[in-house]
Design an enzyme around this catalytic site. Sequence first.
Site, PDB file in Angstrom:
ATOM      1  N   TYR A 142       5.991   1.887  -9.746  1.00  0.00           N
ATOM      2  CA  TYR A 142       5.109   1.069  -8.908  1.00  0.00           C
ATOM      3  C   TYR A 142       4.509  -0.043  -9.759  1.00  0.00           C
ATOM      4  O   TYR A 142       3.982   0.212 -10.837  1.00  0.00           O
ATOM      5  CB  TYR A 142       4.000   1.924  -8.317  1.00  0.00           C
ATOM      6  N   ASP A 237       4.928  -2.610 -17.959  1.00  0.00           N
ATOM      7  CA  ASP A 237       3.771  -2.442 -17.084  1.00  0.00           C
ATOM      8  C   ASP A 237       2.942  -1.296 -17.656  1.00  0.00           C
ATOM      9  O   ASP A 237       3.246  -0.119 -17.453  1.00  0.00           O
ATOM     10  CB  ASP A 237       4.229  -2.131 -15.661  1.00  0.00           C
ATOM     11  N   LYS A 265      -7.256  -1.727 -15.028  1.00  0.00           N
ATOM     12  CA  LYS A 265      -8.702  -1.571 -15.063  1.00  0.00           C
ATOM     13  C   LYS A 265      -9.262  -0.881 -16.300  1.00  0.00           C
ATOM     14  O   LYS A 265     -10.462  -0.879 -16.508  1.00  0.00           O
ATOM     15  CB  LYS A 265      -9.156  -0.838 -13.799  1.00  0.00           C
TER      16      LYS A 265
END
Length: 426
Positions: A142, A237, A265
């Site tokens: 994802y 990623d 984050k």
Amino acid sequence: MSRSETLFTEAVERIPGGVNSPVRAFGSVGETPRFIASAKGAYMTDADGQTYLDFVGSWGPMILGHNHPKVLADVLEACQEGLSFGAATEREVEMAELICSIVPSIEMVRMVNSGTEAVMSAVRAARGFTGRNKIIKFAGCYHGHSDAMLVKAGSGVMTAGIPDSAGVPAGCTQDTLTAVYNDLDSVQAIFDEFQGEIAAVIVEPVAANMGVVLPKKGFLEGLRKLCTDNGSLLIFDEVITGFRLSLSGAQGYFGIEPDLTTFGKIIGGGMPVGAYGGRKDVMKLIAPSGPVYQAGTLSGNPVAMAAGLAQLKLLKETPDFYEKLNHKADAFFEGMQEAVKAAGKPWTVNHIGSLGSIFFAEGPVTNYAEAKTSDTKKFGEYFSYMMQNSIYLAPSQFEAMFLSGAMTEEELVKTLDIFKAYLKQC
């Protein structure tokens, strides 16, 4: 009716599905979302006053635990100075210097507001740098919800141009090609089919959105070589693995340098933030210094930067942090696998560092197709049992468990005891 149930009843009238992100939905496990009121250290407390040992950690960034005193103090200080300026600040420069000093592959970095935005921007930069359009991603990995990344896996080696969401035109995904995670031959086949057309390969170096699936030996090294040989960029990623597997992320853990990296984050201490960075010759193409446009009015928010700086500095200045955390995590996840074996179950526990997940399927689980064989009904039963015993887990078979430095060995042993009790009654 509990307070969480009441809030959910109200929420579904005004918020799609009653939640502001699908990952918060409890529908797949047959329960109502818990509405969280507060969190501190290793624990969260819901609106009904129930306290849970938290294995979600805001989906990863709370590696120090919730509301760490130093992070909180720096955030409060930053709030006193102002919540948002929409202008350059000293903290942005400090953050960029810190990230570049920690992650060897990153020579320049740009702040954004989410992992999705970081991926979208990194892919655009790769296309701008190479002058090519096609991107290779992997089934089950994802990379946020931008149109080009929402592509179904399919059952073949390659799947191109099939949107995985309503509202995404086929044209937005026609240049997204899907390979099989841990299968270098599937990647080679795409390079052979589209010679000179691949701008980049983007991969979660440790897949953590189909449950936790580790790269096989040589897989990441093979991707690096394929990209180099074909003039394509390799994008890691690291929205989940960044600053979690090690201070320098998965690339430091495995000793492989990608061309571009995306973060989420964790660099904001859990606040809404992201970043992408990498080679200077690629990053210098980003506006305003180059022709690849990307902007964000609130990027580098001063409060988020304060939180992220405090967290990253603490991680950098505590040299044995990862060794201690990963030691506890190894004991915990290996304890889960031993308990499964002792109970005569065929299930599989995958883990690396402080990331792990259980698959209610016979292993090994090395790719998306194998992950999908997990018994999701059995996962729901496990989830409910653990929640009833004050262990907060992600409400999906295909999400990771995250351990934090705030968790003690005693708390993890207690969690293992609860898991063993579950195994006895199932």
